[in-house]
Each structure stands twice: as C-alpha cells, then as structure tokens.
Design an enzyme around this catalytic site. Structure first.
Site, PDB file in Angstrom:
ATOM      1  N   GLU A 122       0.976  -1.199   0.000  1.00  0.00           N
ATOM      2  CA  GLU A 122      -0.113  -0.099  -0.096  1.00  0.00           C
ATOM      3  C   GLU A 122       0.788   1.479   0.012  1.00  0.00           C
ATOM      4  OE1 GLU A 122      -3.148  -0.148  -0.770  1.00  0.00           O
ATOM      5  OE2 GLU A 122      -3.099  -2.523  -0.748  1.00  0.00           O
ATOM      6  N   ASP A 213      -1.355  -1.997  -9.702  1.00  0.00           N
ATOM      7  CA  ASP A 213      -2.034  -3.492  -9.564  1.00  0.00           C
ATOM      8  C   ASP A 213      -2.129  -4.035 -10.767  1.00  0.00           C
ATOM      9  OD1 ASP A 213      -2.004  -2.396  -6.917  1.00  0.00           O
ATOM     10  OD2 ASP A 213      -4.311  -1.971  -6.902  1.00  0.00           O
TER      11      ASP A 213
END
Lengths: 711, 711
Positions: A122, A213
């Site tokens: 993250e 991602d």
C-alpha cells in the site's frame, strides 16, 4: 530516448475466497504473463504477494514454470516484499525482517534468484523504513510520485530514482508515475505513445516508472474485455517493442544504467487516496471535497501540490476493531519474540511465526474503496491466524486450569483482562462498559465477538443522496452512475450509526416503552451510561467481578456481573442489579427495562446454514435465520447454530426473559459500489427492573461453545 | 471553568556566545521566574534545555535555588527532554534514551524530582517516538495543535490531551494552542481574557494548553519593554489569579484531573513554519505564497487545514553541510555504541557520550528564521564535539601512523575516504571532484573546511526587492519594514549562489581571460566539470591517489592529485595535469588556466585577528585580512593566521603561482532581519596550462596546521 520501467503488483489477501483467486488467475495473472512472454524484448518487474504466490505454486504450477523461464532469460525481475503484505511501519522490526526474509527465501527457492528490490505494501511509507530495508538486504523500492511531490520535489523532476536514508542506511526509491497509472490500460495505446513522446522529448527526464496493481488488467470491472478480448495489452506490448526511442528496463537494470536524481526524505504518506480514507469522517469529507474542487479550479494544481490527508496509522483511531486486531497481533508478536530470544529451540516456532505474519496481512486492518475491514472473512482470517499462533506457542492453560492476564492490550491507557481456558479466551474491557470484546473458541480458531460496529463513513451522505435520486439519471458523473447501478434496494435503511463499539455483556437501562426497532436503529433514548462507562474490576481465582454504581433516571443503581466458571468450552455470567433508591429531586420512572446486549457472529454469517434456536416460545421452539429481527418473551434458552461448520453457541438462562434480536448490517464501499454486509447478530436479553430502594434482581447465564460435525 | 496549562521552554544552543546567555538570563529567564514566584497560585510547567540548565547552575545558582522552592511547593513542574535538544527522530535509539536519561538525572539531582513529561525539540514528531518515550519513562509531551489538525482532528477538539502509541507503547500528547501563542504576550491581557472566556463558554472544551519559547518574554526584539518594563507579565499573572473561572494546572496535574480526548496518530510534522523552511527552495516559495494567499482569501481556512510543507529530515537534502555533520555524528555514535556493547568498561566513555550528545544539538543542523546552520560558531561547536568524542575514544592513530578508512559516510551511495594522523583527519569525497570536505585539526577541535556553501534561499527574492525599494517606504507590511530596517547596505551584492558544495582541492579549468570578480560571483564560464565529477581513487600505504580523465574545451586532460605524507600536523598534495591532445572537431583554446580551489575558515573568521600572510609579492610579504579580495601573481607561500587562537594554516608551493582570494559571505535570515555572514575564505591557486598533446604540469603543496600561543 526514454527509459520505461513497468512494475506490476499482483495481490490477494490472506483468507480470500478460493473462487476469487481462481477467477483472478484466469482473468488476469495468467493471460498477462503469457502475452508478455511472447515479447521477450519487453522487460518487466513483477511482484506477486506471498499468499498469492503460494497459492499459484500449489494450484497453478505452469505459471511458476513460465515465470522461471522469463526470469532466467532476464526478461522479468521479481520483486520481494513483506510475505503477507503487512503495512511494514506498524509491525515490529523483527517481524518486518521476518516477513521480507520469508518472501526473499521463497522467491529464491521458486525462481532461483533472490530479489534485490521490493514492493511496499500500500506504499505506506515512514521515515525509519530504510533501516529495515537495508537490514533485510533490499536495495530499492517503488512508491508513488505523490510521496515525492509531498517532499517538495518539483513536478518535472519526478523521474528516475532517488536516494533516501535513515540513520545512514541508504535505499533507492522510484517514484511511480500517476500519469501512467491513469493511462494504462484505460487510454488508447496511441494516447500512451503521445504522452511518452512528450516525456522523451524532455531532456531533463531520462526515464519514467510505472507501478500499479495487476488486477487492473482483467479483474477490475470491464477490464478483461478491454485488456484481453479487445487486445489492448497486445497492442501495448507491440507498440513498445516497435518504438526505438523507448527502452524498457527492469528496476535492477535501471539502477545499473542511471545515477540517482538526488536525495529525498519522504513524509508519512501513501498514495493520494489513502490520505483521504484514513482521515476521520468529518475531515475526510472536507478533504475529499476540497480535492475535487481544486481539480476543477484554475490554479488548483498549485493548491493540490501541498494538500495532504491522514496517515495510515489513523485507521487505528478510526476503527476500534482495526486497533484491537493490531494490538492483539502485537501481543502475539511480543510473545514470539520472547521465545526467539530463548537459548533453547522452541517447538513450532517457525509455524507460529508464519501464522503471526499471516495475521499481519494489511487488508483486514483498513478500509478505502475495497471492503477491507468491512469483510468478515478477512477479519476472521486475522483472528484465525492469531489464535493459531497462540495455540502453537501454548498460550492457553492445560486441562481445566484458568489463566487470568491483565494488561493494556489495546493501548488505550487502561488495562484489559483476559481469561483463558483450554478452549476459550475471553477479552474483557472493564473500561468500556465491562464488555466482552473478543470471545475466542480455539478448536475452531474463531473469535465469536468479531462483529463490526456500524461506523459513520464520509461517503454515507452520498449513499443517501443516491437513494433519494432513485432511478433518476440526473447529471452525475460516470463514477456516481457506476455506484448507483451497483446499489442494493433499500440501502438507506441501513445507514445506522452506533454510539460505541459492539461487544457482549454491555448493559442497558431502557424505558419500559422502548421498542426493538428504535433500539436496533440506535435512536432509542438511553436512561444510563452503563454500556459505555468504566466498571471496577476484581480478579477472583476462577474469574472476574465487574461492578459499577451509576445513575438510572435519577436513581442509584449498581450492576455487578461476574464472569466465572471459565473452563473447557463454557463460562457463566452472573448478574445482580440493585437499586439503593431514587434521588429526591427527580421523579424516578418506576419500572424500567434492564438489558444485556450480546453481539455474536458465526462463520457462515446470515447464510442459510445459520439460525437461532430459541426456546421456549408460545409455539414451542423457534428456528429462524440469524439475519432475522424480532422480539420474543419468556425465553430461557437460545442457541446460535452454524450447520455448515458445526459451531453452536448456547446461552442458557436461569430465568425467563424477553429476547430482542436483530442483524447488524453495515453499508460500505467496494470496488463495484456500495454494499450491505452482515456483521453479526445482536441479542438483547431484557427483564423489568423497579427503580426502588432495596430492589435486587439476579440472572445467571451459561454460555457454551461447541463444535459438532459440520456438513 | 476552564483549565489552563502554561508551558515555557527556555533554550540556548550549545556553543552559543556567553554574552548571549548572560543577556537572555538577565532579560528573560530570571525576571520571569521571580515574577512568577510572587504568584504561588499560578501553576506553570517549565523546560530549560540541558546546556542552558548547566550554564545557569554554574553561573546563576540563585535561579536553581528559587526554582527548587517553586518545584517543592508544587507551583512549577519541570519538564525533561533530550539534554542537548536533539531532533529526536534523527538520532539513534540508544542516543535518544541517553539524552533523555541524562536530562532526567540532571533535573532530579538539581531539583529533587524526576520529570514525568518532556519538551520535544522543535516539536519534530515521527510516529516511532512513543516507543522511545515509553522506554525513557516519559509519560507525556507537548507539541503544536498543528500536528493534530494535520491528523484530521476537528478544530473545536484541539484541547486537553490525546493518547498516541507506537507498537502498543502509549504516550500522552498535548496540543499547544496556536491562538494562545499569538496572544501571549503580544496582545493585551483584556484580549487574552476575552478569548479565554469564549473557550471557557464552550462546553466541549475543558482545558487549553499554551506551550511556547521563554525568549518571547524579554529576549525577542521589543519584548523586554513590553513584558517587564510595561508590566505585561505582572498584569497577566494578576488577572489569571483573580479570575475564578480559570484554573491553572501543571501538565502532571492535568493528566490526573482529566481523561484523554481520544486516540490520535500524528504525521511527520512540526509547527507550521518548519514545513515551509524545510521544503526545497522552489517548493518553499510556492508553499509560502500559497499559505499567505489563503490567509487572506475567504474560505482559505478550509484549504490551510490540509496544507502541509516538508519534513525536518529534508534539511539533509537541502543543505549538504547539515547532512555531512549528521552523518559524521552518526559515525561517532556507532563507534560509541560498539564500545558500549563491550564487556569491559571503556575509559572516557561517559565523557565521549556527552560530547556525542552535544554534537546532536539541533540548532546548527537547520535554518528557518534564526541563523542556525548559517552561524559558523554553532557548526564549530558540532565539529568540536565530534572531534572531542573521537579523541576520547581514541579514533586517531598514535605517533606517525596513518589510518585510512573507506565508507559511505554521507549516505550518498558512494564511498568517502578518511585519512587520519595523530593530529589531523582528512575527509575526501572522490565522488565530488575528489575534494577535501573536512579537515580536522584535533589539538584545537576544529574543522578548517567548515565553510558553508552559498545556497539559494526562497527569501533571497525578497532581499532583492527590498534592496531595489531602497529607502522608499512603499506600502509594505510591518514585518517587511522590520526587515528593511535591519538590512545592511549592499546586501544584494552578496546574493550569489554556488553551483556545488565548497571544499578544498577542487579543480578548475578557466579561460585565460577569466577574472577574479566573475569567479567569486560564480558567473564565470567553466571549461570542464572536474570540480563536480567523480575521481577514481586508489589507496596507497601512506595516502591516496585521485585521478580523473576528462575533457577541457575538447581536449583530453587527466588530473592526478595525491594526498600523501599525512603525519603529525601536515600533509602534502601533489598535482599532475596532463594533456593527451585536442579533439579534431573542436579548436582547442590553446592556453587555459588550471586552478586549485581551497575554502578555509579560522575560529575568528574575518575579524581583526585573522589575516593572510602572502609571500613573495612585488612588495615583499603582504598581510591582509581574511575578508579581503584580490589577485596576486608569483605566490609561493600563503599562511592563514588567527592571532587570537594562535591557529595558523601554512600552504607552501614548489612553484610560483597566481593566487586569487575572496571571502565567502552568505545572506541569511535572522530574528532581526537579513544579515551577511562570513563563512570562510576561498583561495584559488592558478597556473597556465597548454592544451597540447604531451603537456604535463606539476605542482606540489605542503599544508601545515599549527597552534601557537594565542592572545
């Protein structure tokens, strides 16, 4: 000529459903790799998080085989990371090294090469990370260009990589380009080429980094068609390999080819959106509005450059449940750390460590645009892992013994009390209404009190608006339309906010005219603050006595509850509620209702396998789903049954009481829109209480947890 | 009723001039305490930083005596801190504990009570601090409400104290009120009462915290008259004691009286202004303008709430000299840490630790509105402390031995080389032009290369504007007027920016027509990049060989310089400059100038005690101040003499060269306006060089440092 480093991060949270992994593999991970393998001149840096990598290795060995070849021929560089994708800054130093080390070993074993760089989960950065990374043998990481902008780096210098350090420990940091994140794969390959051409023409920029991602290629709504069926990815690779002014480099090639851009010190930040999500509700809303306003305002870029939201740790302040899991994890970590320090080898330590690391998987600890904390199965996996680690290192007492511990586990400045038997752990917070905040049933690795509070979210106002709008198209933007299309009927009914964290054995005094509906919607009037106030606590040999003297509508009332007989898989809770008279100034309301609230959740939630068995009722025993709502009088026994897993919670009372029951539904954001999620069932055991001097009412409950053969 | 906690922080940097401390004591610290002692009902929390406390105890024992009484009667609570006011997050964990522990012990010894709370130097917060503070036995600290606003705490909740934690280690944090910082002592006591009344009327706020510098009471320009002569402080105390709705509490009384407001996680931040100062120049200017614009714009508060500047660590990126001192300090710290870990007791360790801690005093490492890094005497104290610690732990070799170390000291990713003799340490960076960046003369504890580079500052554009305005009053605000009044004549002449960090033995190729004036103003044209480029380095037994092949106006040139004969208090530098021919495409300019740049500073700077002795000249030997500028031909020997301290640097050459010399002046901000500061003298030794094949020129320099009896 411009260097281009493409980095892809594939991730699935520990505890995610198997079908989700299968789908993601089929729709994204595998086709992506296969197509890439046909363009050997395109270099790419790849990260699969540990849990996913293990799943792939076990279930889809062909992926590892192909990846191994691509690594061997130098086409793909594999990044390391924390094995279970922990938020590195909030786990102990030893565990940081353990998680990174585990991942590096696993990758070396599978692919024959130890990673030199890593993906930062993250992208949650804190300034002490370089010391960890250096110690773990990590040379470089990739974060967002957002981090660099917040350090004052000029927009035109967001290229290449920088050096940063902590206490002299140097690490290289790549700024992942926001521009590329918006282009790939959502814009045409022509547009991508156009933008990259501009960058290439800029003499100050030698190379640009893309980090994003992998699920954007096939898993995100609509992307499978775009990326694979319509051939976006092939065109993209085709184009890159055909252009001689683009040179793709893996990150390791990049650091060999180029000198650092300079020295930088990044603040506590992550990507832009995380700043919005982690702020408290009021601030989050204000920040999000400001950001949006500045996107459209002339000169808004000058303002946005210096805007910052909250830091990731703030989730511990925002969600008590996140804080609680985190501190429980720390408790286990510190026990494992003590065992590591022992001179003699400790049995099961490596397994316990891996369970601990699994409990640190970040997904269940926070909430943004994905379910995260709101997803019961992710929280369940955290507790399962914590309990597994505790079981492996022998935290529970043997036989019928009971262990009582007292410590400030949740770091709120006040002690909690833990009662442990061979099969149960009870975590009681005297400070917070003397409630039971965690009830672990060890044979099943379950926390039966794992019910999420209905927190207020900044986006709830949007849900309300959307519901009011109904099917009207209005002039909303595309993203709002997407959300409208995903919303369930009647979502606004569930926009209820709780006043305090949910637990078991929270004590209420209600007006005799109170009703279940108001209570379930938290709009009832409370006559006392017992459910949120501190209880005195006395430890007994076999249990705990919790007492509080308070005022109920002007009368002095004492509630005493003892938790005793914790042994095997059951425990007893005895209540004594006593009135010592009303105040003279106020008219006491005479008769009130005393209620004991319990919030419980079973593995199959409110699915068809889960039901209440309540007896006696007028019609004999009643079987009704855990998602049901209703009030019944004269109840002496209730069982919560999960037929699928065979878990049964039985509550036996020594007197007949009224039982109110209702399901706890939260309304939260997911990638496909707002959704209602079952978080557990609330039971309220009620009996009338006279607010008169010398009145004393008693009640005894036996709680038993068992596991039968499931389906 | 409202609680009011008043916290005063008195601080003087290690190495500050004695007369400054005497003045500050007389004008502020002593009268403040005396007046306070006459109002025993007013509780106050006080912090004197360690260096100041020691000075007071030694020179003004009456202060300690009075303070002791006030502590004993519970009127004053004394806060701890890092002894020398280090920026806690950037020093090693062990040193954090050592600094806090030293301070706590000293306070307990002097005043009979161990501090429970502490003052956080420059309020520089990082999220891992709670772990340090808990380990150091610190229960609470005070920062600014700014920190809390940046965590998303709503403006109306900036009261009382909060809990924060790191890895479960809890600490209480008070938000110091910005409002009170602006009111006290600059507004009338009536205004103060009015604002406090508003706060008192707000039911949600139980108490407010004031935390600020004690120097605002008497040391800051104009405040002695206001606070003492005009009686502001007495009226203030008088008023507070007369109002029954204000209750003053020390911080320890506060945490006993009240529960925490909640849980909070603070980002990497300090007070607002630090965010502006720590940003890179371009960003700092943009941020400062934005902030100012938003102060005046309607709704600007909504924007300012989420604005954030840079973090303190950024100063290491902004000023190479700050980074260098910091990394030198870390080197000493890690050596001391290794000695601590030894089983047997190490001689002088406690003294070395204290010298190390002194070298961590924050003031010299950064720059905001005070001189800080720009003040040579503060940097001198840092180097003096580092050298003292190194001397105490025996870092230097004995006798005529020489020690050569190679390590990436400054954390730039490349190794530096250190040559150590009994009396000298030479720190060479092959990477950066093969320059000598630190030249320590150990008997005097001096770094003779401690010259600050002329960095560009965001505020330089303001200086230029002010100088253009001349004496015209215009419509500037008060603060600009203040600055105008403080500016020196001709400040704009010194707004010169250097292209790279200053050092000794930086090599230049200049046009034969180049002149001193252009060179000194850094507007000359350079024919090569030798002064900023990497040199190859080879270690010899007794020294170092640095070599670089580069291009000078199209010709291939090799510069070789060896540093040898380091022993006792002298060393030799031999240069060989060789041309292997011009390129065919370009016309080589034939003859150029080769120049060796040295930047040196002596303790008495450009004061009357310091002068050059240059010989021979046409008129025999020349004696002229270190602040002088000039060019002389035929020089074979130059000495830099500090008659006051007796330090003499002699440079003897084996051939006559031209010598250009000029002083380095920086223009920086201080509390009383912009000021010009002498940072050292630049010497450029020049000789002509033919850009023709097989031309080789040589030069040998002997550098000797000695200390005679000073005045």
């Amino acid at each position: 000529m411009v260097y281009l480093s493409l980095c892809i991060h594939n991730h699935q949270p520990a505890g995610n459903f198997d079908f989700v992994l299968k789908d993601a593999y089929k729709q994204s991970y595998w086709p992506f790799l296969k197509i890439l393998s046909r363009y050997p001149s395109i270099k790419l840096t790849l990260h699969n998080s540990g849990y996913l990598l293990d799943w792939i290795a076990k279930n889809r060995p062909e992926y590892i085989e192909l990846l191994g070849k691509m690594v061997a021929r130098g086409q793909v560089e594999v990044l390391g990371g924390g094995f279970y994708e922990p938020i590195l800054p909030v786990i102990p130093d030893e565990d940081r090294l353990g998680q990174i080390g585990l991942m590096s070993e696993r990758i070396e074993l599978m692919l024959g090469k130890k990673p030199r760089g890593m993906w930062l989960a993250e992208r949650v950065w804190e300034p002490t990370l370089p010391t960890t990374l250096k110690a773990a043998g990590i040379e470089y990481i990739i974060v967002d260009d957002h981090h660099f902008i917040k350090s004052g780096v000029s927009p035109e210098k967001l290229c290449g990589y920088y050096l940063t350090e902590d206490r002299g420990n140097v690490v290289k940091v790549f700024p992942g380009s926001e521009l590329l994140r918006y282009l790939i794969p959502f814009r045409t390959v022509d547009e991508f080429e156009g933008e990259l051409k501009k960058i290439s023409d800029n003499d100050d920029v030698s190379g640009i980094i893309y980090g994003d991602d992998g699920e954007k290629f096939g898993v995100w709504p609509g992307t499978y068609k775009l990326v694979f069926e319509d051939g976006w990815l092939e065109s993209f690779f085709e184009r890159i390999s055909s252009l001689d002014w683009i040179k793709t480099l893996t990150l390791s090639e990049y650091v060999e080819a180029e000198e650092p851009q300079g020295r930088v010190y990044l603040p506590t930040t992550s990507y832009m959106e995380m700043g919005e999500w982690s702020l408290p509700r009021e601030a989050s809303e204000a920040y999000s509005e400001l950001n949006k306003a500045m996107e459209n305002e002339e000169g808004g870029e000058l303002v946005r450059r210096f805007l910052q939201g909250g830091t990731w740790r703030n989730f511990f302040s925002k969600y008590s449940e996140s804080n609680w899991m985190h501190k429980r994890m720390l408790q286990v970590s510190s026990r494992i750390s003590a065992l590591r320090a022992k001179a003699t080898a400790v049995e099961n330590l490596a397994e316990a460590e891996e369970a601990l690391y699994r409990s640190q998987a970040n997904d269940a600890y926070w909430h943004g645009v994905f379910g995260g904390l709101y997803l019961p199965h992710l929280r369940t996996e955290v507790y399962r892992s914590i309990i597994e680690a505790e079981t492996l290192i022998g935290t529970q007492p043997l036989g019928s013994a009971i262990k009582i511990e007292e410590a400030d586990l949740d770091a709120d400045g006040y002690d909690e009390v833990v009662l442990r038997s061979a099969e149960l752990s009870l975590f009681v917070s005297p400070r917070n209404g003397g409630g039971l905040f965690e009830l672990d049933y060890l044979p099943a690795g379950l926390n039966l009190c794992n019910t999420l509070t209905r927190w207020e979210e900044a986006y709830h106002s949007r849900v309300e608006e959307l519901c009011k709008e109904g099917t009207d198209d209005g002039d909303g933007t595309k993203s709002i339309h997407d959300l409208v299309s995903a919303k369930e009927e009647g979502l606004e009914e569930h926009l209820i906010v709780d006043s305090c964290r949910r637990a078991a054995f929270k004590d209420h005094f209600l007006s005799i005219n109170e009703n279940l509906d108001d209570f379930s919607r938290n709009v009832h009037s409370t006559l006392s603050d017992f459910h949120t106030s501190p209880y005195n606590v006395e430890k007994a040999k076999k249990g705990l006595l919790l007492e509080r003297e308070g005022s109920v509508a002007g009368a002095a009332v004492k509630v005493a509850k003892s938790i005793e007989g914790v042994g095997g898989h059951s425990f007893k809770v005895d209540y004594a509620v006593e009135c010592s008279g009303g105040s003279k100034e106020q008219e006491a309301p005479g008769s009130v209702l005393f209620g004991i609230e319990m919030n419980l959740i079973l593995p199959c939630c409110d699915g068809p396998a889960c039901f209440y068995n309540i007896e006696p009722t007028e019609l004999g025993s009643l079987e009704v789903g855990l998602g049901s709502k209703g009030a019944i009088d004269g109840v002496e026994r209730v069982r919560l049954v999960d037929e699928h897993t065979g878990i049964v919670i039985s509550i036996d009372l020594d007197r007949a009481v009224s039982l109110w029951r209702y399901p706890i539904y939260t309304v939260s954001l997911s990638e496909s829109g707002f959704e209602k999620i079952y978080q557990g069932s609330c039971l309220l055991f009620l009996f009338p209480f006279e607010l008169k001097s010398a009145v004393k009412e008693e009640l005894s409950m036996l709680v038993r947890v068992e596991k039968f053969e499931g389906e």
